[in-house]
Design a protein around this motif. Structure first.
Motif, short mmCIF file in Angstrom:
data_model
loop_
_atom_site.label_atom_id
_atom_site.label_comp_id
_atom_site.label_asym_id
_atom_site.label_seq_id
_atom_site.Cartn_x
_atom_site.Cartn_y
_atom_site.Cartn_z
N TYR A 139 40.09 50.56 48.95
CA TYR A 139 38.96 50.67 48.04
C TYR A 139 38.03 49.48 48.27
O TYR A 139 38.48 48.35 48.45
N ILE A 140 36.75 49.76 48.24
CA ILE A 140 35.75 48.71 48.42
C ILE A 140 34.81 48.73 47.24
O ILE A 140 34.54 49.79 46.66
N LYS A 141 34.32 47.57 46.84
CA LYS A 141 33.50 47.47 45.64
C LYS A 141 32.04 47.78 45.95
O LYS A 141 31.43 47.15 46.82
N GLU A 142 31.50 48.77 45.26
CA GLU A 142 30.10 49.15 45.39
C GLU A 142 29.50 49.31 44.00
O GLU A 142 30.00 50.09 43.19
N ASN A 143 28.43 48.53 43.71
CA ASN A 143 27.78 48.59 42.40
C ASN A 143 28.77 48.39 41.26
O ASN A 143 28.77 49.12 40.26
N ASN A 144 29.63 47.38 41.45
CA ASN A 144 30.63 46.98 40.44
C ASN A 144 31.71 48.02 40.21
O ASN A 144 32.48 47.91 39.24
N ASN A 145 31.80 49.03 41.06
CA ASN A 145 32.86 50.02 40.96
C ASN A 145 33.62 50.10 42.28
O ASN A 145 33.04 49.93 43.35
N TYR A 146 34.92 50.36 42.21
CA TYR A 146 35.71 50.52 43.41
C TYR A 146 35.62 51.96 43.91
O TYR A 146 35.80 52.90 43.14
N VAL A 147 35.33 52.10 45.19
CA VAL A 147 35.18 53.42 45.82
C VAL A 147 36.22 53.54 46.92
O VAL A 147 36.35 52.65 47.77
N LYS A 148 36.96 54.65 46.91
CA LYS A 148 37.96 54.87 47.94
C LYS A 148 37.26 55.19 49.26
O LYS A 148 36.42 56.09 49.33
N LEU A 149 37.62 54.46 50.31
CA LEU A 149 36.97 54.61 51.60
C LEU A 149 37.55 55.80 52.36
O LEU A 149 38.75 55.94 52.49
N SER A 150 36.65 56.66 52.85
CA SER A 150 37.09 57.79 53.68
C SER A 150 36.51 57.72 55.09
O SER A 150 36.96 58.41 55.99
N GLU A 151 35.50 56.87 55.27
CA GLU A 151 34.95 56.62 56.61
C GLU A 151 34.47 55.18 56.69
O GLU A 151 34.11 54.57 55.69
N VAL A 152 34.51 54.62 57.88
CA VAL A 152 34.09 53.24 58.11
C VAL A 152 32.81 53.26 58.94
O VAL A 152 32.82 53.66 60.10
N ILE A 153 31.72 52.84 58.32
CA ILE A 153 30.43 52.72 59.01
C ILE A 153 30.10 51.23 59.05
O ILE A 153 29.64 50.66 58.06
N ILE A 154 30.35 50.60 60.16
CA ILE A 154 30.10 49.17 60.29
C ILE A 154 28.59 48.96 60.51
O ILE A 154 28.00 49.57 61.40
N PRO A 155 27.96 48.13 59.71
CA PRO A 155 26.50 47.97 59.81
C PRO A 155 26.06 47.17 61.04
O PRO A 155 26.83 46.35 61.57
N GLU A 156 24.84 47.42 61.48
CA GLU A 156 24.24 46.61 62.54
C GLU A 156 24.22 45.15 62.13
O GLU A 156 24.01 44.81 60.96
N GLY A 157 24.45 44.28 63.07
CA GLY A 157 24.50 42.85 62.80
C GLY A 157 25.88 42.27 63.01
O GLY A 157 26.03 41.10 63.37
N VAL A 158 26.91 43.09 62.80
CA VAL A 158 28.27 42.66 63.10
C VAL A 158 28.42 42.53 64.61
O VAL A 158 28.06 43.44 65.35
N LYS A 159 28.94 41.40 65.08
CA LYS A 159 28.98 41.13 66.52
C LYS A 159 30.36 41.34 67.15
O LYS A 159 30.44 41.55 68.36
#
Length: 324
Positions: free
Chosen positions: A175-195
């Motif tokens: 679970y990852i925190k989004e807008n103060n709520n925990y959301v169960k992750l079903s896919e991983v979309i790594i954002p641009e900028g991560v090296k």
């Protein structure tokens, strides 16, 4: 082990508590699961005005209720996480008592080896954590849920020393925190900028069905995606360990294969679609023996293919090339 919820029950003669102070002593503890056993001596004075009054180094008062019918006082205790954790210069070195629901405080940057026990079923990890030492979660076979107080980019900054350093080795839900709520992750979309993606970064994320690694990533560690057994779509910028001057050329490296001959053993059979978005070549055995792969998308900059790049990938039906 120390349960998550504890109730102290008291019986007394005088039910009238208003404007009076009473002191009760108990060395008897009633636990959620109906087991009872002796406990340390605890004293309470009433009325109690503050829910978070400390009653011990490990517990805080959560709620207090009084049953006028049977003259029973119930005190619900909650864990005092900060006092339980042993933190030395930003490193979590131990806990004073095991918990079912574990919460790591924001002052922790490093989690030491062999910290947690088989009592833990869920854990909350702050984004302050930068390193998790080898075997930190080796003994947590009952761990089910991981709650992370950061972004996917933050998670990519954590260094995991081995597979047992990643709490997802045993856990099945992330679970990852989004807008103060925990959301169960079903896919991983790594954002641009991560090296870079480190070793064991997403080890055991077997509840994920899609992973997208952006073109900004120029290096990926071995076993980064190992035990991600339910992915059906994977997008990566290149095949191997590095974009420039690679020493590893086969895709199975991401999943634990030492050489391309073992691609088929380690590459998840669930992956039907593979997208390569920023490569200049495919090396020897890059996509060798991916027996269940159906479709591959190749970026326009690819100009060369090594030996056995596609050999033994017998289910491959579609290859889409963005070039002319």
């Amino acid at each position: 082990y120390m349960p998550y919820k504890l109730y102290l029950n008291f019986n007394f003669d005088n039910p009238e508590m208003e404007d009076k102070n009473y002191t009760f002593t108990s060395n008897y503890l009633n636990v959620d699961d109906s087991y009872s056993y002796s406990y340390y001596e605890s004293k309470f004075e009433f009325p109690i005005e503050h829910k978070n009054d400390l009653i011990s180094n490990s517990w805080l008062i959560d709620t207090i209720s009084y049953n006028t019918i049977n003259s029973t006082l119930s005190v619900h205790l909650k864990p005092n996480f900060e006092s339980r954790l042993i933190v030395e210069n930003g490193t979590l070195t131990g806990t004073k008592a095991p918990m079912v629901e574990e919460k790591i405080t924001d002052d922790v940057k490093v989690i030491n080896s062999n910290i947690f026990t088989n009592a833990v079923t869920s854990i909350n990890i702050p984004n302050s954590v930068q390193t998790i030492k080898a075997d930190a979660f080796r003994n947590t076979s009952k761990l089910q849920k991981v709650y992370y107080n950061g972004t996917i980019s933050d998670w990519c900054n954590i260094q995991f020393e081995n597979e047992y350093a990643n709490p997802m080795y045993y856990a099945t839900e992330f679970y990852i925190k989004e807008n103060n709520n925990y959301v169960k992750l079903s896919e991983v979309i790594i954002p641009e900028g991560v090296k870079s993606i480190g070793k064991y970064q997403f080890y055991g994320f077997d509840n994920i069905n899609k992973i997208v690694i952006p073109n900004s990533v120029t290096s990926i560690g071995k076993n980064a995606l190992r035990a991600c057994t339910n992915i059906n779509e994977l997008s990566i910028p290149f095949v191997g360990d590095k974009l420039e001057n690679p020493t590893i050329f086969h895709i199975g490296y991401l999943f634990g294969a030492d050489t391309y001959e073992y691609n088929g053993k380690h590459f998840p059979s669930s992956i039907k679609t593979l997208k390569i978005t920023n490569a200049t070549s495919l090396g020897e055995g890059a996509l060798y023996n991916l027996a269940n792969l159906v479709s591959v998308y190749l970026n326009a900059e690819i100009t060369s293919f090594g030996k056995k790049s596609f050999q033994a990938s017998n289910s491959l039906a579609n290859v889409y090339f963005e070039g002319d």
